[in-house]
Design an enzyme around this catalytic site. Structure first.
Site, PDB file in Angstrom:
ATOM      1  CE1 TYR A   1      27.958  42.875 -43.723  1.00  6.99           C
ATOM      2  CE2 TYR A   1      29.850  44.354 -43.641  1.00  6.99           C
ATOM      3  CZ  TYR A   1      28.501  44.119 -43.450  1.00  6.99           C
ATOM      4  OH  TYR A   1      27.688  45.133 -43.004  1.00  6.99           O
TER       5      TYR A   1
ATOM      6  CE  LYS B   1      25.812  44.563 -46.021  1.00  4.71           C
ATOM      7  NZ  LYS B   1      24.334  44.547 -45.983  1.00  4.71           N
TER       8      LYS B   1
END
Length: 237
Positions: free
Chosen positions: A157, A161
């Site tokens: 994750y 990002k």
């Protein structure tokens, strides 16, 4: 803003739903992007105003193309759809988890943005807001006193990002001459179903959404190519 139109991806719940609600309250026509028709329609009914359901799966090219055919003009695109399916550090994360995470958080943003660019180019004030994460900041993840655990948890994750932040810069640079404002937002930890950490938090999604709405409605002299926290303060890349 009554003649302006926005699209929020992943808007049937969480921060995305609150962004859509606040944009609709500001007088915009808001397309509520949702993979699930039933949950999407429920969100539209709850949001009210001029909210409209748009069936959209950012990981499916056919779904994106069909959605784009329904949106002729667009002033604001909020790339909010995102997933977090693995909490482990890179050393313990299966490569498939990276692929699945990037498919939504990175490739989905590219696919949706590029398809909706033609509609955005018809706007006099086109705005793109990418919902990133402070955990994707390399500056906040390194140094003698990092804000986030040095164990490197949530590797899939967080790295997705970080990649999204780079894309924000590249889109801002490529579209600057056309009057676009493209920025990334660090929404802070909010009570959503993104993962177990978020679900256990007490952060208000509405507070994060307000930061996204500010970027969506930036004036012509507003910033572009920046990474900002929900409260408007700069976040290190």
């Amino acid at each position: 803003m009554n003649d302006s139109t926005a699209l929020v991806t992943g808007a049937n719940k969480g921060i995305g739903k609150e962004i859509a609600r606040q944009l609709a309250a500001a007088g915009l026509t808001v397309y509520v992007g949702s993979r699930d028709p039933l949950r999407g329609q429920q969100a539209v009914d709850e949001i009210g105003g001029d909210a409209r359901l748009l069936i959209l799966d950012v990981t499916n090219a056919q779904s994106i193309a069909e959605a784009a055919r329904q949106v002729e003009n667009l002033d604001v695109l909020v790339n909010n759809a995102g997933i977090s399916i693995d909490l482990n550090p890179a050393t313990e994360t299966d490569v498939d988890a990276f692929r699945r995470t990037y498919e939504t958080n990175v490739f989905g943003v590219v696919a949706a943005t590029n398809v909706f660019l033609s509609a955005l180019r018809r706007s006099a004030r086109p705005r793109i807001v990418n919902i990133s994460s402070g955990t994707g900041s390399l500056g906040w993840s390194t140094g003698p006193q990092p804000q986030f655990p040095a164990t490197g948890s949530l590797a899939a994750y967080r790295s997705s990002k970080t990649a999204l932040n780079a894309l924000t810069v590249f889109y801002a640079q490529a579209l600057a001459a056309d009057g676009f404002k493209v920025n990334a937002l660090a929404p802070g930890l909010r009570k959503t179903d993104l993962n177990v950490t978020a679900a256990a938090s007490g952060g208000d999604p509405a507070e994060a959404a307000a930061g996204a709405v500010r970027l969506a409605l930036l004036p012509d002299d507003g910033p572009t190519g920046e990474f900002l926290s929900w409260d408007g303060t700069p976040v290190p890349w």
